[in-house]
Scaffold this motif. Structure first.
Motif, short mmCIF file in Angstrom:
data_model
loop_
_atom_site.label_atom_id
_atom_site.label_comp_id
_atom_site.label_asym_id
_atom_site.label_seq_id
_atom_site.Cartn_x
_atom_site.Cartn_y
_atom_site.Cartn_z
N PRO A 188 31.44 -21.54 21.74
CA PRO A 188 32.32 -21.73 22.90
C PRO A 188 33.16 -23.00 22.75
O PRO A 188 32.65 -24.08 22.46
CB PRO A 188 31.33 -21.86 24.08
CG PRO A 188 30.07 -21.22 23.59
CD PRO A 188 30.01 -21.48 22.12
N PHE A 189 34.46 -22.83 22.96
CA PHE A 189 35.37 -23.96 22.80
C PHE A 189 35.18 -25.00 23.89
O PHE A 189 35.50 -26.17 23.69
CB PHE A 189 36.82 -23.44 22.81
CG PHE A 189 37.83 -24.48 22.40
CD1 PHE A 189 37.91 -24.89 21.08
CD2 PHE A 189 38.68 -25.06 23.33
CE1 PHE A 189 38.83 -25.85 20.69
CE2 PHE A 189 39.60 -26.02 22.95
CZ PHE A 189 39.68 -26.41 21.62
N GLU A 190 34.65 -24.59 25.06
CA GLU A 190 34.44 -25.54 26.15
C GLU A 190 33.40 -26.60 25.77
O GLU A 190 33.50 -27.76 26.18
CB GLU A 190 33.98 -24.80 27.41
CG GLU A 190 35.03 -23.90 28.04
CD GLU A 190 35.21 -22.60 27.30
OE1 GLU A 190 34.39 -22.32 26.38
OE2 GLU A 190 36.15 -21.85 27.62
N ILE A 191 32.40 -26.20 24.99
CA ILE A 191 31.39 -27.18 24.56
C ILE A 191 32.00 -28.22 23.65
O ILE A 191 31.71 -29.42 23.75
CB ILE A 191 30.22 -26.45 23.86
CG1 ILE A 191 29.56 -25.46 24.82
CG2 ILE A 191 29.21 -27.44 23.31
CD1 ILE A 191 28.42 -24.68 24.20
N LEU A 192 32.89 -27.80 22.77
CA LEU A 192 33.55 -28.74 21.87
C LEU A 192 34.47 -29.67 22.64
O LEU A 192 34.58 -30.87 22.31
CB LEU A 192 34.31 -27.98 20.80
CG LEU A 192 33.47 -27.02 19.95
CD1 LEU A 192 34.35 -26.28 18.96
CD2 LEU A 192 32.37 -27.77 19.22
N GLU A 193 35.15 -29.16 23.66
CA GLU A 193 36.00 -30.02 24.48
C GLU A 193 35.18 -31.04 25.24
O GLU A 193 35.59 -32.21 25.36
CB GLU A 193 36.81 -29.16 25.45
CG GLU A 193 37.93 -28.36 24.78
CD GLU A 193 38.73 -27.57 25.80
OE1 GLU A 193 38.22 -27.38 26.93
OE2 GLU A 193 39.86 -27.14 25.46
N ALA A 194 34.02 -30.62 25.75
CA ALA A 194 33.16 -31.57 26.46
C ALA A 194 32.66 -32.66 25.51
O ALA A 194 32.59 -33.84 25.88
CB ALA A 194 31.98 -30.83 27.08
N SER A 208 25.35 -32.45 15.74
CA SER A 208 24.60 -32.36 16.99
C SER A 208 24.94 -31.13 17.83
O SER A 208 24.13 -30.73 18.68
CB SER A 208 24.84 -33.62 17.84
OG SER A 208 24.46 -34.78 17.13
N ILE A 209 26.10 -30.52 17.60
CA ILE A 209 26.51 -29.41 18.47
C ILE A 209 26.67 -28.12 17.68
O ILE A 209 26.05 -27.10 18.01
CB ILE A 209 27.82 -29.77 19.20
CG1 ILE A 209 27.60 -30.99 20.10
CG2 ILE A 209 28.32 -28.59 20.01
CD1 ILE A 209 28.83 -31.48 20.79
N ILE A 210 27.50 -28.15 16.65
CA ILE A 210 27.80 -26.91 15.94
C ILE A 210 26.59 -26.42 15.14
O ILE A 210 26.28 -25.22 15.13
CB ILE A 210 29.01 -27.12 15.02
CG1 ILE A 210 30.26 -27.42 15.86
CG2 ILE A 210 29.25 -25.91 14.13
CD1 ILE A 210 31.50 -27.66 15.03
N THR A 211 25.89 -27.34 14.48
CA THR A 211 24.75 -26.92 13.64
C THR A 211 23.64 -26.25 14.44
O THR A 211 23.14 -25.19 14.03
CB THR A 211 24.20 -28.14 12.87
OG1 THR A 211 25.25 -28.67 12.04
CG2 THR A 211 23.03 -27.74 12.01
N PRO A 212 23.18 -26.80 15.59
CA PRO A 212 22.13 -26.08 16.34
C PRO A 212 22.59 -24.71 16.85
O PRO A 212 21.80 -23.77 16.88
CB PRO A 212 21.82 -27.03 17.50
CG PRO A 212 22.24 -28.37 17.02
CD PRO A 212 23.44 -28.14 16.18
N ILE A 213 23.86 -24.59 17.26
CA ILE A 213 24.34 -23.31 17.79
C ILE A 213 24.42 -22.27 16.68
O ILE A 213 24.06 -21.10 16.87
CB ILE A 213 25.70 -23.50 18.47
CG1 ILE A 213 25.54 -24.40 19.71
CG2 ILE A 213 26.29 -22.16 18.88
CD1 ILE A 213 26.85 -24.70 20.41
#
Length: 297
Positions: A188-194, A208-213
């Motif tokens: 989700p692009f919203e998570i990256l924007e946050a 921290s974000i892309i790898t776990p998802i």
């Protein structure tokens, strides 16, 4: 004088018989016998039968393994495995593990940023870049064997395990970029924007974000790269001799024009296949999730 009588109010929604009948008809009909499950098991057993036959043959004597038709209930023996370990299979397995694991790590390190640039932060003419990666797989391996051999010989890297690491990395990188791009496109692009608003940089976002998802996608990609590297034979047999020989070359050593070798070959193939089977079994849940997550829309 008229008396007003209040009508009793019913609690809950009213449902007529016609509405109940429509609701009942809208429910899907379930078949009485699970034909799809039976068909799936039959196909699975058909694909598993050669593997089971290989393992069974590895416990037979050479004379029993060479009979026609093969003898299923022949006496069981462990002599094939004792002869196998007496031929020093350890260095071959270590070389295969070293080349496969190191090349898989390098592929993931290079493929994740490339897929990030092609999916989340797309560059200009990203479709041309994807086509270029795919076009590198059009050339047959045998056509690239001679120039690669001459380059490796000029650099003095024949019979070197790191030569196989570099070659396996270049072989698996295009398909890994394609797979990781499809996985990262589902983030989700919203998570990256946050994360960007919170001040997270590129490295922090990836770790921290892309790898776990995308962990299921990473597991699927790494397992496929590991299998391709572990089973590669053409470059290994032409670019190595003794020090960097891998397990597929060890298997070829059992094939001979004199005497029987089928039972010992099946025993060696069983031992060589175990690391891939163990890795696939350990990551089977993430592998299924990763392949379904990265489905091409």
């Amino acid at each position: 004088m008229t008396t007003m009588v209040d009508k009793p109010q019913t609690t809950g929604p009213r449902t007529s018989r016609r509405g109940r009948r429509r609701v009942h008809q809208a429910e899907p009909r379930r078949s009485g016998f699970p034909w799809w499950a039976v068909g799936t098991w039959i196909v699975t057993l058909i694909f598993f039968l050669p593997v089971a036959w290989m393992v069974l043959t590895s416990f037979h004597h050479e004379a029993d393994a060479a009979t026609n038709p093969p003898s299923v209930f022949a006496p069981i023996t462990f002599s094939n495995y004792s002869d196998l370990f007496s031929r020093d299979i350890g260095p071959y397995l270590i070389n295969s593990a070293t080349a496969s694991i190191l090349s898989t790590i390098l592929v993931l390190v290079l493929a994740v940023p490339a897929a990030y640039a092609l999916s989340i932060r797309p560059i200009e003419k990203w479709t041309d870049v994807l086509f270029f990666f795919l076009s590198t797989k059009f050339l047959p391996l045998v056509a690239a064997l001679l120039p690669i051999y001459l380059i490796v010989k000029y650099l003095g890297m024949l019979d070197n395990i790191y030569t196989l690491v570099i070659i396996y990395t270049s072989m698996n990188l295009p398909i890994s970029v394609w797979m990781m791009r499809s996985f990262l496109a589902e983030v989700p692009f919203e998570i990256l924007e946050a994360a960007q608003v919170d001040g997270a940089g590129f490295t922090r976002t990836v770790v921290s974000i892309i790898t776990p998802i995308t962990m299921p996608g990473l597991a699927a990609t790494s397992l496929i790269c590991f299998i391709f590297s572990w089973n590669e034979f053409m470059f290994a047999v032409n670019l190595t001799a003794v020090r960097a020989a891998t397990s597929p070359i060890f298997l070829v050593g059992f094939i001979s024009s004199q005497g029987l070798f089928l039972a010992k070959l099946c025993a060696a193939a069983t031992i060589v296949s175990l690391p891939v089977l163990i890795a696939g079994f350990a990551a089977q849940d993430k592998l299924v999730r990763g392949l379904s997550l990265g489905a091409v829309k």
